[in-house]
Design a protein around this motif. Structure first.
Motif, PDB file in Angstrom:
ATOM      1  N   VAL A  59      47.786  41.887  43.944  1.00 60.82           N
ATOM      2  CA  VAL A  59      46.782  42.819  43.432  1.00 60.82           C
ATOM      3  C   VAL A  59      47.280  43.453  42.133  1.00 60.82           C
ATOM      4  O   VAL A  59      48.431  43.901  42.049  1.00 60.82           O
ATOM      5  N   ASP A  60      46.426  43.489  41.137  1.00 62.17           N
ATOM      6  CA  ASP A  60      46.746  44.136  39.857  1.00 62.17           C
ATOM      7  C   ASP A  60      46.586  45.650  40.019  1.00 62.17           C
ATOM      8  O   ASP A  60      45.472  46.166  40.154  1.00 62.17           O
ATOM      9  N   LEU A  61      47.696  46.367  40.003  1.00 58.15           N
ATOM     10  CA  LEU A  61      47.676  47.822  40.182  1.00 58.15           C
ATOM     11  C   LEU A  61      47.855  48.576  38.866  1.00 58.15           C
ATOM     12  O   LEU A  61      47.924  49.813  38.872  1.00 58.15           O
ATOM     13  N   GLU A  62      47.933  47.862  37.744  1.00 55.77           N
ATOM     14  CA  GLU A  62      48.113  48.522  36.445  1.00 55.77           C
ATOM     15  C   GLU A  62      47.014  49.526  36.133  1.00 55.77           C
ATOM     16  O   GLU A  62      47.294  50.583  35.537  1.00 55.77           O
ATOM     17  N   PRO A  63      45.734  49.256  36.490  1.00 58.80           N
ATOM     18  CA  PRO A  63      44.704  50.271  36.210  1.00 58.80           C
ATOM     19  C   PRO A  63      44.972  51.620  36.863  1.00 58.80           C
ATOM     20  O   PRO A  63      44.409  52.640  36.464  1.00 58.80           O
ATOM     21  N   PHE A  64      45.839  51.639  37.870  1.00 61.44           N
ATOM     22  CA  PHE A  64      46.155  52.884  38.567  1.00 61.44           C
ATOM     23  C   PHE A  64      47.515  53.427  38.163  1.00 61.44           C
ATOM     24  O   PHE A  64      48.039  54.357  38.791  1.00 61.44           O
TER      25      PHE A  64
ATOM     26  N   PHE B  29      49.177  42.731  48.411  1.00 60.43           N
ATOM     27  CA  PHE B  29      48.417  41.503  48.263  1.00 60.43           C
ATOM     28  C   PHE B  29      47.012  41.665  48.843  1.00 60.43           C
ATOM     29  O   PHE B  29      46.771  42.487  49.738  1.00 60.43           O
ATOM     30  N   PHE B  30      46.093  40.855  48.317  1.00 59.81           N
ATOM     31  CA  PHE B  30      44.770  40.710  48.910  1.00 59.81           C
ATOM     32  C   PHE B  30      44.766  39.427  49.721  1.00 59.81           C
ATOM     33  O   PHE B  30      45.048  38.345  49.206  1.00 59.81           O
ATOM     34  N   ALA B  31      44.466  39.527  51.015  1.00 61.99           N
ATOM     35  CA  ALA B  31      44.423  38.356  51.888  1.00 61.99           C
ATOM     36  C   ALA B  31      43.000  37.812  51.888  1.00 61.99           C
ATOM     37  O   ALA B  31      42.097  38.408  52.466  1.00 61.99           O
ATOM     38  N   ALA B  32      42.809  36.668  51.230  1.00 62.93           N
ATOM     39  CA  ALA B  32      41.479  36.065  51.121  1.00 62.93           C
ATOM     40  C   ALA B  32      41.242  35.137  52.308  1.00 62.93           C
ATOM     41  O   ALA B  32      42.129  34.370  52.696  1.00 62.93           O
ATOM     42  N   ASP B  33      40.043  35.200  52.901  1.00 65.96           N
ATOM     43  CA  ASP B  33      39.766  34.323  54.039  1.00 65.96           C
ATOM     44  C   ASP B  33      39.041  33.046  53.629  1.00 65.96           C
ATOM     45  O   ASP B  33      39.075  32.056  54.357  1.00 65.96           O
ATOM     46  N   ARG B  34      38.372  33.026  52.471  1.00 60.83           N
ATOM     47  CA  ARG B  34      37.711  31.826  51.980  1.00 60.83           C
ATOM     48  C   ARG B  34      37.341  31.997  50.518  1.00 60.83           C
ATOM     49  O   ARG B  34      37.190  33.128  50.062  1.00 60.83           O
TER      50      ARG B  34
END
Length: 287
Positions: A246-251, A260-265
């Motif tokens: 996950v890109d956290l630079e904006p924060f 991380f973002f866990a993508a299911d599909r």
């Protein structure tokens, strides 16, 4: 234009049977989903509606319940073998029986000997094929979720104008294993063999420094066959359960590989077979 009837089968799907053994204060619980498919000399029922060779699927369901009481349920493979052999032996028109079983695990809780909780989403599977030519038993597991938080890379792949995926030398590798292994013999301790195969799959996954999920798949299948001479073939389907940094630079935050973002599909799906060079032909066993 000539038209003919092709291969066909019929049966009772997904008979759910729960069997208790109450002989002592410590009860034993088996929870199976049983699907039966029979084939043979069944053309007449398709072509003319003559049901003289058609054992009702309701009878098949009742046989599952009766056998659970008469013989008990020890291992899904032995229960499936008993059913398959019964239908071929007792029905003259039936030449082949396929019995597929899903075994749902329950774990003991408390101190009573009669209390249980459903186990993980992982389930044990088996498929039995039986006819007068051969008997094949396939055991397996589905939804065995595994994750390595490091020791996985992915780079060196082809790139074209549609490629956006960056190369990585350190990634999360996660999958939900569906694995099926074929027995070379029926002289097997089913419980011991299944436990060993699961153990070997997990060990290979955890110990392999992975440059691709394909490499890991082969390492897992190789480990099972190397350690278990009673098995001759392993088939696996490994979905790549993607974890995106996950890109956290904006924060105003960095992210050194921790969120991380866990993508299911959608997901990558890696499938493959590992087998001994002298493995006997499976015939219809994988259908």
């Amino acid at each position: 234009m000539p038209i003919t009837l092709g291969p066909n089968r019929y049966g009772k799907a997904e008979t759910r049977v729960v069997a208790l053994r109450r002989g002592t204060d410590r009860h034993e619980l088996a929870d199976l989903n049983v699907s039966i498919a029979l084939s043979g000399e069944l053309a007449d029922t398709h072509l003319t509606g003559d049901n003289a060779a058609v054992l009702p699927t309701d009878t098949q369901k009742n046989t599952v319940f009766a056998f659970a009481r008469k013989y008990g349920i020890d291992q899904p493979e032995s229960f499936g073998l008993r059913l398959a052999e019964h239908f071929v032996a007792t029905q003259p028109a039936i030449t082949h029986a396929r019995v597929e079983i899903t075994d749902y695990a329950w774990q003991r809780v408390g101190q009573t000997g009669h209390s249980f909780a459903r186990g993980s989403q992982e389930v044990r599977t088996c498929v039995v094929h039986h006819d007068d030519q051969a008997t094949h038993v396939l055991s397996g597991v589905t939804d065995l979720v595994l994750l390595n938080s490091t020791n996985s890379e992915f780079w060196g792949y082809p790139k074209d104008e549609y490629t956006t995926l960056p190369e990585t030398t350190d990634r999360i590798l996660a999958t939900a294993v569906t694995a099926t292994w074929r027995h070379a013999t029926l002289d097997v301790d089913w419980a011991e063999s299944h436990a060993a195969a699961r153990h070997n799959l997990v060990d290979a996954f955890t110990e392999t420094y992975s440059y691709s999920l394909q490499q890991t798949l082969y390492a897992m299948g190789w480990r099972v066959l190397d350690k278990q001479p009673e098995l001759c073939e392993v088939r696996m389907a490994l979905p790549n359960k993607h974890h995106f940094l996950v890109d956290l630079e904006p924060f105003g935050l960095d992210n050194p590989g921790e969120v991380f973002f866990a993508a299911d599909r959608p997901y990558g799906l890696i499938e493959g077979t590992v087998l001994r060079d002298d493995a006997p032909t499976a015939g219809p066993a994988w259908e």
